[in-house]
Design an enzyme around this catalytic site. Structure first.
Site, PDB file in Angstrom:
ATOM      1  N   TYR A 177       0.841  -1.200   0.000  1.00  0.00           N
ATOM      2  CA  TYR A 177       0.000   0.000   0.000  1.00  0.00           C
ATOM      3  C   TYR A 177       0.873   1.245   0.000  1.00  0.00           C
ATOM      4  CZ  TYR A 177       1.102   0.277   4.994  1.00  0.00           C
ATOM      5  OH  TYR A 177       1.770   0.366   6.200  1.00  0.00           O
ATOM      6  N   CYS A 178       0.243   2.369  -0.356  1.00  0.00           N
ATOM      7  CA  CYS A 178       0.905   3.672  -0.334  1.00  0.00           C
ATOM      8  C   CYS A 178      -0.178   4.731  -0.161  1.00  0.00           C
ATOM      9  CB  CYS A 178       1.713   3.899  -1.608  1.00  0.00           C
ATOM     10  SG  CYS A 178       0.717   3.812  -3.118  1.00  0.00           S
ATOM     11  N   THR A 179       0.157   5.994  -0.332  1.00  0.00           N
ATOM     12  CA  THR A 179      -0.778   7.083  -0.038  1.00  0.00           C
ATOM     13  C   THR A 179      -2.028   7.032  -0.912  1.00  0.00           C
ATOM     14  OG1 THR A 179       1.105   8.466   0.565  1.00  0.00           O
ATOM     15  CG2 THR A 179      -1.006   9.573   0.245  1.00  0.00           C
ATOM     16  N   CYS A 189       2.411   1.838  -4.886  1.00  0.00           N
ATOM     17  CA  CYS A 189       2.223   0.399  -4.666  1.00  0.00           C
ATOM     18  C   CYS A 189       1.817  -0.299  -5.952  1.00  0.00           C
ATOM     19  CB  CYS A 189       1.244   0.127  -3.531  1.00  0.00           C
ATOM     20  SG  CYS A 189      -0.334   0.961  -3.635  1.00  0.00           S
ATOM     21  N   ILE A 221      -4.118   4.512   0.902  1.00  0.00           N
ATOM     22  CA  ILE A 221      -4.520   4.840   2.273  1.00  0.00           C
ATOM     23  C   ILE A 221      -5.656   5.852   2.279  1.00  0.00           C
ATOM     24  CG2 ILE A 221      -3.717   5.763   4.493  1.00  0.00           C
ATOM     25  CD1 ILE A 221      -0.836   5.000   3.476  1.00  0.00           C
TER      26      ILE A 221
END
Length: 309
Positions: free
Chosen positions: A183-185, A190, A212
């Protein structure tokens, strides 16, 4: 959309990216720049052969105009975006940049338009990362993970996304479990990371759809496995559950997010130093930062905004 995304905050923030082949991406730069400026929209958009990436903010009508223009282009007809709101304009200017990559990994022949992992919706994410057969990886950088992360996630502690491939290749233990969840922002790092992982021989690779930000928007706090705040690349600095603006501020000397408690540290001086960077800066550095802060203060008195603020 959550209750926090109401019109009580005047600026609409749109985070977007789309991996797609754009043969003549250069032709869009001037058109987008002009449209954004005419629509009162600020932020940054990156254009490359592999697609588009960026975050913009402005009045609702202005954001709608920019998104409509983008989706009218054949390549971006399937463009998705994530919305949040800001109490003040979170960007100083509008920049449309031409790049080699819309998110820089620096690895040749990694193409998310050809091979990518499996999307996982926010509502299904908890089950995946709670599975004992899953290794969860945060693909963001260390200053981002410092203020929030999913429980049990591995933190590569990278300074830049370019370091991520080396971290993967040096961690043979990642092959010990069948599933990789990343995952990432907002989803872009990702997604590219899943393309890299597939190229490295990992089979079951998953990534959080919408990142996220989408998880914090859609998953109720009482069900959430997210701890802390999510760093964002604008003047809000961080957001929390429901995409409510967080309480972090930014140290303008080192660009690290800092808490209210860290602001009380004797090492903190606005725009000059904080507990993260005091020992890594010289007195000459701090003198230069103080001079910049002085110029910022003078600009504020004149009712202007200094470019370094």
């Amino acid at each position: 959309m959550t209750d926090s995304l109401t019109h009580t905050s005047p600026f609409l923030v749109a985070a977007l990216y789309h991996f797609v082949s754009v043969p003549r991406f250069e032709n869009l730069q001037a058109l987008l720049q002009t449209l954004c400026e005419q629509s009162g929209v600020k932020g940054t958009l990156l254009l490359a052969h592999e697609g588009i990436n960026g975050t913009i903010a402005g009045p609702d009508a202005g954001i709608a105009a920019v998104l409509s223009f983008l989706r009218a282009q054949p390549e971006f007809s399937g463009l998705e975006h994530k919305e949040s709101r800001a109490s003040k304009m979170p960007f100083l200017r509008m920049k449309v940049k031409l790049k080699k990559e819309i998110v820089t990994m620096g690895v040749e022949d990694i193409d998310p338009n050809k091979v990518v992992g499996t999307y996982v919706a926010p509502q299904e994410w908890n089950a995946l990362i709670s599975d004992p057969d899953t290794i969860v990886i945060d693909t963001r950088n260390d200053y981002e993970t410092a203020i929030g992360t999913f429980r049990g996630a591995l933190d590569p502690k990278t300074k830049t996304f370019r370091e991520f491939p080396d971290w993967v290749r040096s961690n043979s233990g990642l092959h010990n479990k069948p599933k990789i969840a990343m995952y990432c922002t907002g989803g872009i790092r990702c997604e590219k990371a899943t393309a890299f992982m597939k190229a490295e021989g990992f089979d079951e690779v998953y990534h959080l759809k919408g990142g996220i930000l989408k998880y914090l928007e859609e998953v109720p706090q009482e069900e959430s496995l997210w701890d802390g705040a999510c760093f964002v690349f604008d003047e809000r600095v961080s957001v929390e559950h429901g995409l409510k603006e967080g309480e972090h501020r930014l140290c303008h000397a080192c660009r690290n997010p800092i808490t209210a408690e860290e602001i009380t540290s004797p090492l903190y001086e606005e725009g000059v130093s904080c507990s993260h960077c005091y020992d890594t800066r010289t007195e000459e550095d701090r003198l230069r930062y103080r001079q910049r802060q002085h110029q910022i203060a003078l600009a504020r008195k004149r009712g202007q905004r200094h470019i370094g603020s």
